[in-house]
Structures are given as C-alpha cells and as structure tokens.
Design an enzyme around this catalytic site. Structure first.
Site, PDB file in Angstrom:
ATOM      1  N   GLY A   1      -5.240  -1.539  10.076  1.00  0.00           N
ATOM      2  CA  GLY A   1      -4.924  -2.971  10.185  1.00  0.00           C
ATOM      3  C   GLY A   1      -3.448  -3.207   9.885  1.00  0.00           C
ATOM      4  O   GLY A   1      -2.857  -2.541   9.042  1.00  0.00           O
TER       5      GLY A   1
ATOM      6  N   MET B   1     -11.705   1.951   2.694  1.00  0.00           N
ATOM      7  CA  MET B   1     -12.248   2.138   1.357  1.00  0.00           C
ATOM      8  C   MET B   1     -13.562   1.353   1.231  1.00  0.00           C
ATOM      9  O   MET B   1     -14.038   1.099   0.126  1.00  0.00           O
ATOM     10  CB  MET B   1     -11.234   1.698   0.299  1.00  0.00           C
ATOM     11  CG  MET B   1      -9.948   2.516   0.396  1.00  0.00           C
ATOM     12  SD  MET B   1      -9.008   2.611  -1.136  1.00  0.00           S
ATOM     13  CE  MET B   1      -8.607   0.905  -1.392  1.00  0.00           C
TER      14      MET B   1
ATOM     15  N   HIS C   1     -12.221  -5.073   9.491  1.00  0.00           N
ATOM     16  CA  HIS C   1     -12.627  -3.680   9.742  1.00  0.00           C
ATOM     17  C   HIS C   1     -13.450  -3.595  11.032  1.00  0.00           C
ATOM     18  O   HIS C   1     -13.300  -2.650  11.809  1.00  0.00           O
ATOM     19  CB  HIS C   1     -13.489  -3.158   8.587  1.00  0.00           C
ATOM     20  CG  HIS C   1     -12.773  -3.048   7.271  1.00  0.00           C
ATOM     21  ND1 HIS C   1     -13.137  -3.754   6.159  1.00  0.00           N
ATOM     22  CD2 HIS C   1     -11.723  -2.281   6.899  1.00  0.00           C
ATOM     23  CE1 HIS C   1     -12.340  -3.436   5.153  1.00  0.00           C
ATOM     24  NE2 HIS C   1     -11.476  -2.550   5.568  1.00  0.00           N
TER      25      HIS C   1
ATOM     26  N   GLN D   1      -4.582   6.889  -4.969  1.00  0.00           N
ATOM     27  CA  GLN D   1      -3.671   5.819  -4.570  1.00  0.00           C
ATOM     28  C   GLN D   1      -3.701   4.627  -5.522  1.00  0.00           C
ATOM     29  O   GLN D   1      -3.040   3.623  -5.292  1.00  0.00           O
ATOM     30  CB  GLN D   1      -3.938   5.377  -3.124  1.00  0.00           C
ATOM     31  CG  GLN D   1      -5.242   4.625  -2.899  1.00  0.00           C
ATOM     32  CD  GLN D   1      -5.500   4.416  -1.411  1.00  0.00           C
ATOM     33  OE1 GLN D   1      -5.844   5.335  -0.669  1.00  0.00           O
ATOM     34  NE2 GLN D   1      -5.311   3.198  -0.939  1.00  0.00           N
TER      35      GLN D   1
HETATM   36  O1  PAF Z   1      -6.057   0.891   3.845  1.00  0.00           O
HETATM   37  C1  PAF Z   1      -6.955   1.484   3.194  1.00  0.00           C
HETATM   38  O2  PAF Z   1      -8.088   1.034   3.114  1.00  0.00           O
HETATM   39  C2  PAF Z   1      -6.599   2.783   2.481  1.00  0.00           C
HETATM   40  O3  PAF Z   1      -5.294   2.746   1.991  1.00  0.00           O
HETATM   41  C3  PAF Z   1      -6.831   4.026   3.352  1.00  0.00           C
HETATM   42  C4  PAF Z   1      -5.914   4.045   4.557  1.00  0.00           C
HETATM   43  C5  PAF Z   1      -8.269   4.085   3.808  1.00  0.00           C
HETATM   44  C6  PAF Z   1      -6.539   5.292   2.533  1.00  0.00           C
HETATM   45  O4  PAF Z   1      -7.349   5.383   1.423  1.00  0.00           O
END
Ligand code: PAF
Length: 281
Positions: A147, A30, A37, A61
C-alpha cells in the site's frame, strides 16, 4: 485455501507451483486485514496464477516500547477475508520459524531509511527489509503488492529489490480511506471515539496543503507552519513529523513542485498514525 505455518511446507508448495510454470502474486501483511489489504489482494488475484498472503507480526521491525505485544491479531477473520479475496495460501509463521535460535542476518538499506519514520523508529526499516527479503526468498513471487500509505516503506523496498537484484516486481497501490477520509490502518482500532474524530486532522492536512498549493502557495515552510498550527489545535495530537519531500529521494524540499509529497506521522493519544499524498495533480 491453505494456511501454512512452516517455512519448509511453504517452500514445498512454492516448488510445486513453479514446477507447473505458474506465477505467484504476493501480498505481505501483519494481518488484521481491512479493505485496503483487500484491494491489494484483488490486484494480486488479477495479476498472478496463484495468490499468497503472508500474515506475520514481525518482531524485528518494532522498537522497544512499541506495540508488538498489543498489535491486533485475528487469524479467523483474516482467513475469511482472504478466502473471499481468492487467496490460495496464507503463510502465517510463528516468530521461531522466521527467526530460529542463532539467527544473525539482517538487511540494511542506507540513505532513505535515515529520515521520516526511520528517524523516529530506529531499526524499523532494517526489520522490514530483513523480513521482506526472507519472505521473497521463501515465496519467490513474480509480483509483490504494497500500500502507498507506507510511502517510505515502499521506496525502501523498491531500493532494496533493485540493489539486491531480486527478480520481483514491486507494485504500490493507492491509499484506501474510510468515507470521512481517515487512511485505513490496522492501528485505527486503538482509537477512542473522540480520538477517531481528531485523527481526521491527518487527511484534512493533505486537503489543506493541496488547497494552499492550488491557490499559489509554493513555500514549503509556510505550508508546514499552517498545517502544524491546525494539527496542534487537536488536544490529543502530537506531531512526530510533517515534511514536504521529493517523491524519490525523500529529501526535504523548499519549494513545492510536481514531484512533492507531503508525509506526516502524528500521534493521536498513544496511537501513531501516518498519511501522505502528492501536492499537485
Ligand atoms: O507493511 C507491513 O504490514 C509490514 O511492514 C510488512 C511489509 C508486512 C513487513 O512486515
């Protein structure tokens, strides 16, 4: 490095790569990238011919009252980090690209989504599974890297890919921590200086739990009681959950064993932080 915002353009790029028989590694995020990351991207770079990073703050989400609007965003800084990490394409669609008018299809994994984060964030995993399925369909990666900090998310995504026969390998990589132990998270930027110090109680709980287990304490309830007592001493801390679970089923355990993982979610002020770790070597 390209930044692609349209689904159609992304699909065209994927078709050209697959036509050339090249493999794609994929890191879904995100955005507001941190070193955690970057470690996922480094592995992706090592493992595939092409590396795709998605940056999408996925509205489905987030629940009502959660931080969808406030979620930190910085595409310029993310692009710099991505370029240094060898990313070939950043896929950064607008919400309308992913969920156009009339959108009506969702992916729901049953069972393991009902506990832990699923219990305190109803609908969260439905949103995660839906967007990850869409991203997998668009990007068609051979490998997708996540992660381990989002331990339950990883378990849910593994379940989904297996159940839906998705031809993608799911890899989870270790939690990346600040030097003082705080698990890296894009949400850490919400913390004030004082809250940042109090947030150490999450990683310290993991250390304390491992010490108790190493000293012979195997009673999960007793360990949980001691950890909760310590966390509640932090004035800004409010426990969402703290559970000792089986690593695969995510069911609560009475006795700590080799497959036990401690999972915790704690609000520090208004910021909800999560952490986890195994309790035995
Ligand atoms: O872990 C995240 O950053 C989010 O839940 C993902 C997997 C990118 C889905 O939007």
């Amino acid at each position: 490095m390209q930044i692609i915002k349209s689904v159609t353009e992304m699909q065209q790029w994927v078709a050209s790569v697959r036509g050339a028989d090249e493999t794609i590694s994929f890191v879904p995020t995100m955005g507001f990238l941190h070193q955690g990351h970057v470690s996922l991207l480094a592995e992706g770079q090592r493992r595939g011919d092409k590396l795709v990073l998605s940056i999408f703050v996925n509205p489905t989400q987030f629940g009502p009252g959660e931080d969808l609007e406030d979620y930190p965003r910085d595409l310029q800084q993310d692009s710099q980090l991505a370029e240094q990490a060898g990313v070939d394409v950043i896929f950064a669609p607008e919400a309308k690209q992913m969920y156009p008018n009339g959108y009506a299809t969702y992916v729901d994994v049953e069972g393991i989504t009902q506990t832990l984060c699923g219990a305190s964030r109803p609908g969260h995993f439905r949103g995660v599974c839906t967007v990850v399925s869409k991203l997998f369909n668009i990007i068609q990666p051979q490998l997708a890297i996540f992660g381990n900090k989002d331990f339950q998310q990883l378990a849910v995504i593994k379940r989904m890919t297996q159940d839906l026969n998705m031809p993608v390998e799911i890899l989870g990589l270790p939690i990346f921590r600040e030097p003082d132990g705080l698990a890296m998270s894009s949400r850490n930027v919400y913390l004030t200086e004082d809250q940042r110090l109090q947030a150490l109680v999450l990683s310290q709980s993991l250390i304390k739990a491992r010490e108790l287990v190493a000293a012979g304490q195997k009673d999960a309830a007793e360990i949980i009681l001691q950890l909760k007592t310590a966390i509640n001493q932090q004035p800004a801390a409010r426990i969402d959950y703290l559970q000792i679970c089986h690593q695969l089923t995510l069911k609560d355990q009475l006795e700590v064993a080799g497959n036990s993982v401690l999972l915790l979610a704690v609000y520090i002020g208004n910021t909800r932080l999560i952490d986890n770790g195994f309790l035995m070597d």
